[in-house]
Scaffold this motif. Structure first.
Motif, PDB file in Angstrom:
ATOM      1  N   ALA A 267      27.281 -32.019 -24.067  1.00 35.77           N
ATOM      2  CA  ALA A 267      28.690 -32.405 -23.994  1.00 35.77           C
ATOM      3  C   ALA A 267      29.161 -32.643 -22.566  1.00 35.77           C
ATOM      4  O   ALA A 267      29.904 -33.583 -22.292  1.00 35.77           O
ATOM      5  N   LYS A 268      28.757 -31.790 -21.641  1.00 36.54           N
ATOM      6  CA  LYS A 268      29.252 -31.898 -20.275  1.00 36.54           C
ATOM      7  C   LYS A 268      28.883 -33.238 -19.657  1.00 36.54           C
ATOM      8  O   LYS A 268      29.734 -33.949 -19.113  1.00 36.54           O
ATOM      9  N   GLU A 269      27.617 -33.600 -19.753  1.00 38.56           N
ATOM     10  CA  GLU A 269      27.158 -34.852 -19.134  1.00 38.56           C
ATOM     11  C   GLU A 269      27.664 -36.067 -19.914  1.00 38.56           C
ATOM     12  O   GLU A 269      28.009 -37.099 -19.330  1.00 38.56           O
ATOM     13  N   THR A 270      27.707 -35.960 -21.242  1.00 43.48           N
ATOM     14  CA  THR A 270      28.153 -37.081 -22.073  1.00 43.48           C
ATOM     15  C   THR A 270      29.626 -37.385 -21.846  1.00 43.48           C
ATOM     16  O   THR A 270      30.020 -38.549 -21.715  1.00 43.48           O
ATOM     17  N   LYS A 293      36.998 -35.689 -27.241  1.00 46.70           N
ATOM     18  CA  LYS A 293      37.344 -34.329 -27.658  1.00 46.70           C
ATOM     19  C   LYS A 293      36.744 -33.990 -29.023  1.00 46.70           C
ATOM     20  O   LYS A 293      36.273 -32.861 -29.250  1.00 46.70           O
ATOM     21  N   GLU A 294      36.759 -34.959 -29.931  1.00 49.32           N
ATOM     22  CA  GLU A 294      36.183 -34.732 -31.263  1.00 49.32           C
ATOM     23  C   GLU A 294      34.671 -34.487 -31.166  1.00 49.32           C
ATOM     24  O   GLU A 294      34.118 -33.614 -31.851  1.00 49.32           O
ATOM     25  N   TYR A 299      29.771 -30.685 -30.875  1.00 49.13           N
ATOM     26  CA  TYR A 299      28.641 -30.233 -30.050  1.00 49.13           C
ATOM     27  C   TYR A 299      28.688 -28.727 -29.825  1.00 49.13           C
ATOM     28  O   TYR A 299      27.694 -28.023 -30.023  1.00 49.13           O
ATOM     29  N   TYR A 300      29.848 -28.228 -29.407  1.00 46.94           N
ATOM     30  CA  TYR A 300      29.932 -26.805 -29.075  1.00 46.94           C
ATOM     31  C   TYR A 300      29.852 -25.913 -30.310  1.00 46.94           C
ATOM     32  O   TYR A 300      29.446 -24.745 -30.215  1.00 46.94           O
ATOM     33  N   PHE A 306      23.452 -21.867 -31.982  1.00 38.08           N
ATOM     34  CA  PHE A 306      22.174 -21.691 -31.297  1.00 38.08           C
ATOM     35  C   PHE A 306      22.211 -20.517 -30.313  1.00 38.08           C
ATOM     36  O   PHE A 306      21.205 -19.830 -30.091  1.00 38.08           O
ATOM     37  N   SER A 307      23.381 -20.264 -29.742  1.00 36.02           N
ATOM     38  CA  SER A 307      23.487 -19.262 -28.684  1.00 36.02           C
ATOM     39  C   SER A 307      23.145 -17.857 -29.176  1.00 36.02           C
ATOM     40  O   SER A 307      22.711 -17.007 -28.395  1.00 36.02           O
TER      41      SER A 307
END
Length: 414
Positions: A267-270, A293-294, A299-300, A306-307
């Motif tokens: 998400a950060k890079e995208t 934002k959607e 993603y998160y 996964f975290s």
């Protein structure tokens, strides 16, 4: 067993002294036949020695994830298969015969004649032969791609340039706002290139652009290529591949280009990538931001799931990683692993032998992975040397996460 190991060691030392390269991760310039048939309903015609195309297809498509040849690749590719006779007397008549037969047998929207080492060495006038068919209005272009001209990255740009100059043609009309040409991944180099191009097109369309993706299943084929000259701008999404093409289009059609070296993962890079494109193109920021934002939310949610596994310390997951592969995916994965998963880069090796003029720019990108993370990279083609470097890292760092490209094979070394 010890005698066999000693013998292999002696052989490897001999190879090293001979200046040969072991287990390279690319093909020769003729390997860009894959760039041609990566465009829907385009068929390459190879003017080369027997076996040349088969070897390229085996190495770049078959043994690299069994990717298939599609409509115009693999066993479909017509080849002149020239021998000693053509070396002595020239192969122009053989090529003319092959092209004529190809038009009778195969149905395609465009044919791309590509040369191997033999005709380029003996001086066959391929342009003159192809010109005869072009004068008849046939959809055909040519590119001189003898193996000594470079690898399939070089061949890719030669093919691209040939189609633009000989097929797309000149244009001095208006540019269409919101239409973008994407120059990014090398077809067939990474096993998952089709899916990656599909996703790049999807997210660009999501922010409100119309996209000429040019290669892969999402491309509209030659009609999309014909439309290149009308685009508002060109997007180069890679550390260096496509920059030469973008510079050419800037001169030819007065099109500006945006260069973003990092293929976005996470998400950060995208989100950063999409906002740069929005700013450059001048499209509706409100609509684009809603889409971003959607996508971040989705993603998160997956990353949070996964975290639970990733954060459990007793699994003994590696804290440091190494990436061995081409500059595009190496940079993309390194930024993702550092900025989204918090891992520490140990060794990054670039394998595709990028032109010298682009290397300082690639090094600079790795110097700025994050505010507090800088990486020294190595350019190395020889897998024997790469294996030696990996073994040294294993002795120092244990466990160590390895990502090997193409193929994205993952090894957790304990």
């Amino acid at each position: 067993m010890s005698s066999i190991k000693a013998e292999l060691k002696d052989i490897n030392k001999s190879i090293e002294k001979s200046n040969s390269i072991e287990q390279i991760r690319y093909g020769c310039a003729l390997g860009a036949v894959h760039s041609a048939f990566a465009i829907p309903r385009v068929i390459p015609i190879a003017h080369c020695g027997p076996g040349c195309v088969d070897k390229q297809t085996s190495n770049l498509a078959f043994y690299n994830g069994f990717q298939g040849g599609g409509y115009g690749g693999g066993s479909v590719v017509p080849s002149s298969n020239i021998y000693e006779k053509e070396v002595v007397f020239g192969g122009e008549d053989r090529l003319r015969e092959l092209i004529d037969a190809t038009f009778k047998v195969l149905d395609a929207d465009l044919f791309v004649v590509m040369t191997g080492c033999i005709p380029d060495t003996v001086g066959d006038d391929v342009g003159a032969v192809v010109g005869e068919f072009q004068d008849e209005g046939r959809p055909i272009v040519y590119a001189e791609t003898g193996g000594f001209k470079g690898n399939n990255f070089t061949g890719h740009e030669l093919v691209t340039e040939a189609i633009i100059d000989q097929y797309v043609g000149d244009y001095d009309g208006p540019l269409e706002k919101g239409l973008v040409n994407v120059w990014s991944l090398l077809p067939y180099h990474n096993t998952f290139w089709r899916g990656d191009l599909t996703e790049i097109k999807r997210i660009l369309e999501g922010i409100g652009l119309k996209v000429n993706i040019l290669f892969g299943h999402e491309s509209a084929g030659v009609s999309e290529w014909k439309n290149i000259k009308k685009a508002q701008f060109n997007l180069v999404l890679s550390p260096w591949l496509g920059l030469k093409t973008a510079e050419k289009l800037k001169k030819k059609y007065k099109q500006p280009y945006l260069h973003i070296p990092t293929i976005p993962i996470g998400a950060k890079e995208t989100s950063s990538f999409l906002r740069k494109v929005v700013e450059f193109s001048g499209i509706d920021k409100v609509k684009a931001e809603k889409f971003i934002k959607e996508e971040e939310k989705k993603y998160y949610e997956y990353l949070e799931d996964f975290s639970d596994f990733y954060a459990e310390y007793w699994w003994g997951l590696p804290a440091k990683f190494a990436v061995i592969g081409d500059s595009a995916y190496n940079l993309a994965l390194t930024k993702f692993l550092v900025n989204q998963l918090g891992l520490i880069p140990a060794i990054q090796i670039i394998t595709e032998d990028p032109p010298e003029r682009y290397r300082s720019g690639i090094r600079e990108e790795f110097k700025n992975i994050a505010e507090d993370v800088s990486v020294d990279i190595e350019f190395e083609e020889d897998s024997y040397t790469i294996h030696e470097k990996i073994e040294k890292q294993i002795l120092v760092i244990n466990p160590l996460l390895f990502l090997g490209l193409p193929g994205k094979g993952i090894l957790l070394k304990n």
